[in-house]
Motif scaffolding. Structure first.
Motif, PDB file in Angstrom:
ATOM      1  N   ASP A   1      55.121 -33.118 -92.618  1.00 40.75           N
ATOM      2  CA  ASP A   1      56.365 -32.916 -93.589  1.00 40.75           C
ATOM      3  C   ASP A   1      57.137 -33.861 -94.026  1.00 40.75           C
ATOM      4  O   ASP A   1      58.139 -34.496 -93.331  1.00 40.75           O
ATOM      5  CB  ASP A   1      57.158 -31.756 -93.748  1.00 40.75           C
ATOM      6  N   TYR A   2      57.269 -34.485 -95.133  1.00 34.43           N
ATOM      7  CA  TYR A   2      57.634 -34.982 -95.782  1.00 34.43           C
ATOM      8  C   TYR A   2      59.247 -35.214 -96.137  1.00 34.43           C
ATOM      9  O   TYR A   2      59.664 -36.530 -95.995  1.00 34.43           O
ATOM     10  CB  TYR A   2      56.768 -36.307 -96.074  1.00 34.43           C
ATOM     11  N   ALA A   3      59.389 -34.351 -96.276  1.00 34.59           N
ATOM     12  CA  ALA A   3      60.724 -33.699 -96.863  1.00 34.59           C
ATOM     13  C   ALA A   3      61.947 -34.018 -95.428  1.00 34.59           C
ATOM     14  O   ALA A   3      63.264 -34.424 -95.131  1.00 34.59           O
ATOM     15  CB  ALA A   3      61.359 -32.379 -97.318  1.00 34.59           C
ATOM     16  N   LYS A   4      61.182 -33.670 -94.239  1.00 34.93           N
ATOM     17  CA  LYS A   4      61.811 -33.512 -92.790  1.00 34.93           C
ATOM     18  C   LYS A   4      61.599 -34.507 -92.483  1.00 34.93           C
ATOM     19  O   LYS A   4      61.497 -34.555 -90.752  1.00 34.93           O
ATOM     20  CB  LYS A   4      61.503 -32.201 -92.456  1.00 34.93           C
ATOM     21  N   ASN A   5      60.616 -35.818 -92.408  1.00 40.51           N
ATOM     22  CA  ASN A   5      60.143 -36.403 -91.672  1.00 40.51           C
ATOM     23  C   ASN A   5      59.634 -36.408 -90.459  1.00 40.51           C
ATOM     24  O   ASN A   5      60.031 -36.775 -88.844  1.00 40.51           O
ATOM     25  CB  ASN A   5      61.046 -37.389 -91.659  1.00 40.51           C
ATOM     26  N   THR A   6      58.975 -34.923 -90.876  1.00 38.24           N
ATOM     27  CA  THR A   6      57.656 -34.167 -89.316  1.00 38.24           C
ATOM     28  C   THR A   6      56.680 -34.325 -89.373  1.00 38.24           C
ATOM     29  O   THR A   6      56.287 -33.802 -90.710  1.00 38.24           O
ATOM     30  CB  THR A   6      59.034 -32.928 -89.359  1.00 38.24           C
ATOM     31  N   VAL A   7      55.937 -34.635 -88.251  1.00 34.41           N
ATOM     32  CA  VAL A   7      55.023 -34.197 -88.249  1.00 34.41           C
ATOM     33  C   VAL A   7      54.747 -33.684 -87.454  1.00 34.41           C
ATOM     34  O   VAL A   7      55.110 -33.570 -85.659  1.00 34.41           O
ATOM     35  CB  VAL A   7      54.050 -35.697 -87.852  1.00 34.41           C
ATOM     36  N   TYR A   8      53.992 -32.745 -87.198  1.00 38.19           N
ATOM     37  CA  TYR A   8      52.894 -31.370 -86.020  1.00 38.19           C
ATOM     38  C   TYR A   8      52.464 -30.811 -85.520  1.00 38.19           C
ATOM     39  O   TYR A   8      50.649 -32.439 -86.980  1.00 38.19           O
ATOM     40  CB  TYR A   8      53.858 -29.764 -87.108  1.00 38.19           C
ATOM     41  N   LEU A   9      52.129 -30.590 -84.798  1.00 35.09           N
ATOM     42  CA  LEU A   9      50.422 -30.574 -84.019  1.00 35.09           C
ATOM     43  C   LEU A   9      50.255 -28.822 -83.269  1.00 35.09           C
ATOM     44  O   LEU A   9      50.829 -28.456 -82.752  1.00 35.09           O
ATOM     45  CB  LEU A   9      49.879 -31.531 -83.008  1.00 35.09           C
ATOM     46  N   GLN A  10      49.489 -28.275 -84.303  1.00 35.34           N
ATOM     47  CA  GLN A  10      49.655 -26.178 -83.935  1.00 35.34           C
ATOM     48  C   GLN A  10      48.195 -26.205 -83.468  1.00 35.34           C
ATOM     49  O   GLN A  10      46.973 -26.514 -83.840  1.00 35.34           O
ATOM     50  CB  GLN A  10      49.376 -25.633 -85.372  1.00 35.34           C
ATOM     51  N   MET A  11      48.297 -26.328 -82.131  1.00 29.37           N
ATOM     52  CA  MET A  11      47.656 -26.202 -81.104  1.00 29.37           C
ATOM     53  C   MET A  11      47.148 -24.586 -80.730  1.00 29.37           C
ATOM     54  O   MET A  11      48.089 -23.923 -80.495  1.00 29.37           O
ATOM     55  CB  MET A  11      48.165 -27.112 -79.794  1.00 29.37           C
ATOM     56  N   ASN A  12      45.856 -24.242 -80.547  1.00 30.43           N
ATOM     57  CA  ASN A  12      45.371 -22.655 -80.541  1.00 30.43           C
ATOM     58  C   ASN A  12      44.170 -23.104 -79.339  1.00 30.43           C
ATOM     59  O   ASN A  12      43.748 -24.048 -79.222  1.00 30.43           O
ATOM     60  CB  ASN A  12      45.160 -22.419 -82.062  1.00 30.43           C
ATOM     61  N   SER A  13      43.630 -22.025 -79.067  1.00 28.46           N
ATOM     62  CA  SER A  13      42.923 -22.073 -78.394  1.00 28.46           C
ATOM     63  C   SER A  13      43.694 -22.814 -76.797  1.00 28.46           C
ATOM     64  O   SER A  13      42.182 -22.617 -76.813  1.00 28.46           O
ATOM     65  CB  SER A  13      42.061 -21.811 -79.484  1.00 28.46           C
ATOM     66  N   LEU A  14      44.147 -22.461 -76.771  1.00 36.28           N
ATOM     67  CA  LEU A  14      44.193 -23.545 -75.650  1.00 36.28           C
ATOM     68  C   LEU A  14      44.026 -23.804 -73.900  1.00 36.28           C
ATOM     69  O   LEU A  14      43.589 -22.428 -74.009  1.00 36.28           O
ATOM     70  CB  LEU A  14      46.132 -24.463 -74.905  1.00 36.28           C
ATOM     71  N   LYS A  15      43.514 -24.700 -73.479  1.00 35.96           N
ATOM     72  CA  LYS A  15      42.463 -25.249 -72.241  1.00 35.96           C
ATOM     73  C   LYS A  15      43.334 -25.534 -71.060  1.00 35.96           C
ATOM     74  O   LYS A  15      44.024 -26.448 -71.885  1.00 35.96           O
ATOM     75  CB  LYS A  15      40.846 -25.540 -72.873  1.00 35.96           C
ATOM     76  N   PRO A  16      42.554 -25.825 -69.982  1.00 37.68           N
ATOM     77  CA  PRO A  16      43.439 -25.736 -69.023  1.00 37.68           C
ATOM     78  C   PRO A  16      43.595 -27.275 -69.015  1.00 37.68           C
ATOM     79  O   PRO A  16      43.943 -28.073 -68.782  1.00 37.68           O
ATOM     80  CB  PRO A  16      42.809 -25.417 -68.039  1.00 37.68           C
ATOM     81  N   GLU A  17      41.910 -27.281 -69.756  1.00 36.22           N
ATOM     82  CA  GLU A  17      42.427 -29.138 -69.546  1.00 36.22           C
ATOM     83  C   GLU A  17      42.443 -30.091 -70.964  1.00 36.22           C
ATOM     84  O   GLU A  17      42.583 -31.680 -71.147  1.00 36.22           O
ATOM     85  CB  GLU A  17      39.999 -29.803 -70.409  1.00 36.22           C
ATOM     86  N   ASP A  18      43.182 -29.165 -71.570  1.00 35.82           N
ATOM     87  CA  ASP A  18      44.689 -29.976 -72.874  1.00 35.82           C
ATOM     88  C   ASP A  18      46.144 -29.820 -72.549  1.00 35.82           C
ATOM     89  O   ASP A  18      46.435 -30.853 -72.962  1.00 35.82           O
ATOM     90  CB  ASP A  18      44.906 -28.868 -73.394  1.00 35.82           C
ATOM     91  N   THR A  19      45.716 -30.063 -70.942  1.00 38.37           N
ATOM     92  CA  THR A  19      47.495 -30.174 -70.441  1.00 38.37           C
ATOM     93  C   THR A  19      47.805 -31.437 -69.904  1.00 38.37           C
ATOM     94  O   THR A  19      46.249 -32.289 -69.690  1.00 38.37           O
ATOM     95  CB  THR A  19      46.896 -29.450 -68.736  1.00 38.37           C
ATOM     96  N   ALA A  20      48.039 -32.295 -70.714  1.00 35.07           N
ATOM     97  CA  ALA A  20      48.570 -33.826 -70.258  1.00 35.07           C
ATOM     98  C   ALA A  20      49.709 -34.104 -71.073  1.00 35.07           C
ATOM     99  O   ALA A  20      50.767 -32.518 -71.509  1.00 35.07           O
ATOM    100  CB  ALA A  20      47.801 -34.383 -71.635  1.00 35.07           C
ATOM    101  N   VAL A  21      50.055 -34.828 -71.088  1.00 36.34           N
ATOM    102  CA  VAL A  21      51.682 -35.619 -71.911  1.00 36.34           C
ATOM    103  C   VAL A  21      51.219 -35.549 -72.958  1.00 36.34           C
ATOM    104  O   VAL A  21      50.173 -36.886 -73.556  1.00 36.34           O
ATOM    105  CB  VAL A  21      52.215 -37.094 -71.129  1.00 36.34           C
ATOM    106  N   TYR A  22      51.567 -35.310 -74.385  1.00 37.10           N
ATOM    107  CA  TYR A  22      51.552 -35.688 -75.588  1.00 37.10           C
ATOM    108  C   TYR A  22      52.451 -36.893 -76.181  1.00 37.10           C
ATOM    109  O   TYR A  22      53.807 -36.250 -75.945  1.00 37.10           O
ATOM    110  CB  TYR A  22      51.662 -34.371 -76.601  1.00 37.10           C
ATOM    111  N   TYR A  23      52.086 -37.731 -76.799  1.00 38.05           N
ATOM    112  CA  TYR A  23      53.029 -38.659 -77.465  1.00 38.05           C
ATOM    113  C   TYR A  23      52.640 -39.171 -78.777  1.00 38.05           C
ATOM    114  O   TYR A  23      51.625 -38.778 -79.286  1.00 38.05           O
ATOM    115  CB  TYR A  23      52.884 -39.616 -76.800  1.00 38.05           C
ATOM    116  N   CYS A  24      53.606 -38.599 -79.485  1.00 34.09           N
ATOM    117  CA  CYS A  24      53.986 -39.215 -80.938  1.00 34.09           C
ATOM    118  C   CYS A  24      54.216 -40.268 -81.636  1.00 34.09           C
ATOM    119  O   CYS A  24      54.310 -41.598 -80.760  1.00 34.09           O
ATOM    120  CB  CYS A  24      55.117 -38.368 -81.732  1.00 34.09           C
ATOM    121  N   TYR A  25      53.048 -40.814 -82.044  1.00 30.71           N
ATOM    122  CA  TYR A  25      52.592 -42.430 -83.073  1.00 30.71           C
ATOM    123  C   TYR A  25      52.649 -42.308 -84.487  1.00 30.71           C
ATOM    124  O   TYR A  25      52.327 -41.395 -85.180  1.00 30.71           O
ATOM    125  CB  TYR A  25      51.460 -42.938 -81.528  1.00 30.71           C
TER     126      TYR A  25
END
Length: 115
Positions: free
Chosen positions: A72-96
């Motif tokens: 969203d350029y107006a909000k200077n924001t990037v999103y990550l929608q995560m669905n159907s999460l699995k245990p192997e998705d467990t981690a620290v998530y970093y924005c870059y």
């Protein structure tokens, strides 16, 4: 310089959903692309999803069809929608943020998925 602040992490059961947000400030007009990476304990940091300045996206094979990156350029924001999460998705998530001549990282947000 660019500052990145992530939010939206937490604990969820397998099959659940979370939405991560990353607000950018500073030299935001110099940002070429933004991305989400993750790092699980004992593993290397890996690319999860990326979005370019014209909206092109790229996903890790392990998250295709489950995760969606958007910006969203107006909000200077990037999103990550995560669905159907699995245990192997467990981690620290970093924005870059990629400014071509330099790059910046957020502080990270923990995502924990229980089985």
């Amino acid at each position: 310089q660019v500052q990145l602040v992530e939010s939206g992490g937490g604990s969820v059961e397998a099959g659940g959903s979370l939405r991560l947000s990353c607000v950018a400030s500073g030299r935001i007009f110099s940002i070429i692309a933004m991305a989400w990476y993750r790092q699980a304990p004992g593993k290397q940091r890996e690319l999860v999803a990326a979005i370019g300045s014209v909206g092109s996206t790229n996903y890790a094979e392990s998250v295709k069809g489950r995760f969606t990156i958007s910006r969203d350029y107006a909000k200077n924001t990037v999103y990550l929608q995560m669905n159907s999460l699995k245990p192997e998705d467990t981690a620290v998530y970093y924005c870059y943020a990629d400014l071509r001549s330099s790059s910046y990282w957020g502080q990270g947000t923990q995502v924990t998925v229980s089985s």
